[in-house]
Design an enzyme around this catalytic site. Structure first.
Site, PDB file in Angstrom:
ATOM      1  CE  LYS A 107      -6.092  -9.311  -3.271  1.00 61.12           C
ATOM      2  NZ  LYS A 107      -5.200  -9.777  -2.187  1.00 61.12           N
TER       3      LYS A 107
HETATM    4  P1  NAD Z   1      -2.006  -0.018   1.584  1.00 59.04           P
HETATM    5  O1  NAD Z   1      -2.997   0.603   0.684  1.00 59.04           O
HETATM    6  O2  NAD Z   1      -2.218   0.076   3.066  1.00 59.04           O
HETATM    7  O3  NAD Z   1      -0.533   0.548   1.262  1.00 59.04           O
HETATM    8  C1  NAD Z   1       0.035   0.546  -0.011  1.00 59.04           C
HETATM    9  C2  NAD Z   1       1.276   1.413   0.050  1.00 59.04           C
HETATM   10  O4  NAD Z   1       1.987   1.341  -1.181  1.00 59.04           O
HETATM   11  C3  NAD Z   1       0.981   2.899   0.267  1.00 59.04           C
HETATM   12  O5  NAD Z   1       1.974   3.454   1.114  1.00 59.04           O
HETATM   13  C4  NAD Z   1       1.115   3.491  -1.132  1.00 59.04           C
HETATM   14  O6  NAD Z   1       1.411   4.889  -1.129  1.00 59.04           O
HETATM   15  C5  NAD Z   1       2.259   2.662  -1.642  1.00 59.04           C
HETATM   16  N1  NAD Z   1       2.372   2.643  -3.105  1.00 59.04           N
HETATM   17  C6  NAD Z   1       1.399   2.534  -4.026  1.00 59.04           C
HETATM   18  N2  NAD Z   1       1.916   2.560  -5.260  1.00 59.04           N
HETATM   19  C7  NAD Z   1       3.259   2.670  -5.096  1.00 59.04           C
HETATM   20  C8  NAD Z   1       4.348   2.753  -5.995  1.00 59.04           C
HETATM   21  N3  NAD Z   1       4.146   2.723  -7.320  1.00 59.04           N
HETATM   22  N4  NAD Z   1       5.591   2.847  -5.475  1.00 59.04           N
HETATM   23  C9  NAD Z   1       5.790   2.889  -4.138  1.00 59.04           C
HETATM   24  N5  NAD Z   1       4.796   2.807  -3.249  1.00 59.04           N
HETATM   25  C10 NAD Z   1       3.557   2.716  -3.722  1.00 59.04           C
HETATM   26  O7  NAD Z   1      -1.902  -1.549   1.144  1.00 59.04           O
HETATM   27  P2  NAD Z   1      -1.364  -2.794   1.987  1.00 59.04           P
HETATM   28  O8  NAD Z   1      -2.537  -3.481   2.570  1.00 59.04           O
HETATM   29  O9  NAD Z   1      -0.228  -2.380   2.834  1.00 59.04           O
HETATM   30  O10 NAD Z   1      -0.837  -3.741   0.802  1.00 59.04           O
HETATM   31  C11 NAD Z   1       0.478  -3.639   0.276  1.00 59.04           C
HETATM   32  C12 NAD Z   1       0.822  -4.924  -0.464  1.00 59.04           C
HETATM   33  O11 NAD Z   1       0.726  -6.028   0.445  1.00 59.04           O
HETATM   34  C13 NAD Z   1      -0.107  -5.275  -1.634  1.00 59.04           C
HETATM   35  O12 NAD Z   1       0.647  -5.956  -2.616  1.00 59.04           O
HETATM   36  C14 NAD Z   1      -1.099  -6.238  -1.005  1.00 59.04           C
HETATM   37  O13 NAD Z   1      -1.733  -7.073  -1.952  1.00 59.04           O
HETATM   38  C15 NAD Z   1      -0.159  -7.000  -0.091  1.00 59.04           C
HETATM   39  N6  NAD Z   1      -0.818  -7.707   1.011  1.00 59.04           N
HETATM   40  C16 NAD Z   1      -1.597  -7.045   1.914  1.00 59.04           C
HETATM   41  C17 NAD Z   1      -2.165  -7.747   2.968  1.00 59.04           C
HETATM   42  C18 NAD Z   1      -2.964  -7.063   4.029  1.00 59.04           C
HETATM   43  O14 NAD Z   1      -3.280  -7.719   5.035  1.00 59.04           O
HETATM   44  N7  NAD Z   1      -3.293  -5.789   3.927  1.00 59.04           N
HETATM   45  C19 NAD Z   1      -1.968  -9.127   3.081  1.00 59.04           C
HETATM   46  C20 NAD Z   1      -1.152  -9.777   2.146  1.00 59.04           C
HETATM   47  C21 NAD Z   1      -0.583  -9.054   1.118  1.00 59.04           C
END
Ligand code: NAD
Length: 418
Positions: A107
């Site tokens: 990461k």
């Molecule tokens: P992103 O940046 O596209 O979206 C994050 C979202 O969470 C945004 O809408 C943001 O406004 C919201 N957010 C942030 N802080 C918040 C809070 N305190 N309360 C409510 N909402 C909040 O990120 P993403 O890629 O969608 O990732 C989201 C989660 O999924 C993370 O935990 C990430 O590690 C996990 N994840 C992502 C992927 C991927 O392929 N992108 C894969 C596996 C896991």
């Protein structure tokens, strides 16, 4: 070892200790499995638009090297620390092993709020960060991908910086790139699509009909939005969604097609016509069939776990549930948990497909990607469910045990180096 001290690392370490006890891993093997193999911290000077220079701090952590190169996202968020990144790298290890991918976990991240930087500043930050970690990454070494606050454009800048350094195009150095640069069809949707697939399997298991089910999604970025849209396609009514600024709620269900258009033009679900505002805290406690935390770590805690009113907790985010909350959920026994290492594994599975396609310069149709993705998720889901039922253990303990055991076996066979 206090280098990684952080509540999220303490949480990942606690989960590991429980698995190690369950698997009977000898004390002398535990630290080797738990702590990252190596970590790099860098400072990143960036020329800002106003002519000033600002220094940002970035990290890349590789958790273990026993099964191949390492793989994991890059996060841009003000709260990024070495300890948080290390915890996320540990979860990546168990996730890759659970789904049978030939990777260790990694990461990375930069402590920055990307919304406060101009596109030019973001590009200079990304290119300089890539330059600082360039000897630490590579298609056979460590392959970054998008995470919170990063996207396809970030990956394009990383790929270009690495390629300029190498003197040839090296698409396999990152995944989650734009499709026209060697990205995979279906990568952007992969995590949310996978979450929705597994929610479907959990509903089958519990005898819940999608057409009669309701869902609530916290976090409306890449993962949360695709999950909501995919669940809606299955017939599930989406009652509430949120982002960092707060949530929106409609007890009758949100019109997700109209919501998609609204978010595309406004950048946030907030203010969506026909909805009422709701706080992120209240949203988690709404009565629904499926609750999907899809934002950040440690949202379901010892304080609110007893108040959840869902039947399925689908952990789209990494580490949304603390060990204190797990104890409460285990005692309650009325919530079917799809643990993060399984629930959001679709992202890394299709990242693996992208890497394979890049290495072979031979690209697949979206249908092939989706079919292969669902086949891998199905196998992992069945394996975890069987282990959980056979051993009378939680879905989390079952999923983590499968992952940790594979890494432990690899380390036992290879010896002390990787
Ligand atoms: P992103 O940046 O596209 O979206 C994050 C979202 O969470 C945004 O809408 C943001 O406004 C919201 N957010 C942030 N802080 C918040 C809070 N305190 N309360 C409510 N909402 C909040 O990120 P993403 O890629 O969608 O990732 C989201 C989660 O999924 C993370 O935990 C990430 O590690 C996990 N994840 C992502 C992927 C991927 O392929 N992108 C894969 C596996 C896991």
């Amino acid at each position: 070892m206090d280098l990684y001290e952080h509540p999220t690392f303490a949480m990942a370490a606690r989960q590991f200790d429980l698995v190690a006890d369950h698997l009977g891993i000898p004390e002398q093997d535990r630290d080797r499995l738990k702590y990252p193999k190596r970590a790099l911290a860098v400072s990143i000077p960036v020329r800002m638009d106003d002519g000033a220079t600002r220094v940002f701090f970035g990290y890349r952590v590789q958790h273990h090297l026993s099964l191949g190169p390492t793989k994991g996202g890059i996060r841009y968020h003000p709260d990024v620390t070495l300890g948080e990144v290390a915890a996320l790298s540990m979860w990546m290890s168990w996730k890759c092993a659970l789904t049978g991918l030939p990777y260790g976990g990694a990461k990375g991240g930069v402590a920055v709020d990307p919304r406060k930087l101009s596109p030019g500043e973001l590009e200079r930050l990304t290119r300089r960060f890539t330059q600082e970690i360039i000897s630490f990454i590579g298609p056979q070494v460590d392959i970054p991908a998008p995470d919170v606050g990063t996207n396809e454009q970030t990956m394009a800048w990383m790929m270009d910086t690495y390629s300029v350094h190498a003197g040839v195009s090296v698409p396999g150095v990152v995944t989650g790139k734009p499709v026209h640069l060697g990205g995979s069809l279906g990568r952007r949707e992969a995590t949310g699509r996978g979450v929705a697939y597994l929610v479907g399997r959990a509903m089958d298991t519990l005898g819940i009909a999608a057409q009669e089910a309701t869902a609530v999604v916290q976090g409306f970025g890449n993962v949360g939005s695709v999950t909501a849209y995919s669940l809606a396609q299955q017939g599930v009514r989406i009652l509430a969604v949120s982002d960092v600024g707060g949530g929106i709620y409609n007890p009758e269900g949100l019109d997700t097609r109209a919501l998609e258009k609204w978010v595309t033009s406004h950048g946030t679900p907030i203010g969506f016509p026909g909805s009422q505002p709701i706080s992120n805290d209240d949203l988690l406690r709404l009565k629904c069939d499926v609750l999907v935390p899809a934002a950040l770590e440690r949202q379901i805690t010892g304080e609110n776990a007893g108040l959840l009113q869902c039947r399925i907790l689908a952990e789209a985010a990494n580490g949304p549930t603390t060990p204190a909350a797990d104890e409460i959920l285990d005692r309650r026994g009325d919530i079917f948990v799809i643990p993060d290492v399984l629930c959001n594994a679709g992202g890394v599975v299709v990242s693996y497909f992208e890497w394979v396609q890049d290495l072979q310069s031979f690209f697949w149709s979206e249908q092939e990607v989706v079919d292969k993705l669902f086949r891998i998720l199905e196998g992992a889901f069945v394996q975890v469910l069987q282990q959980s039922r056979r051993g009378q253990i939680s879905m989390r303990l079952a999923a983590l045990s499968v992952g940790v055991k594979r890494v432990w076996d690899a380390k036992k066979s290879r010896g002390l180096f990787p």
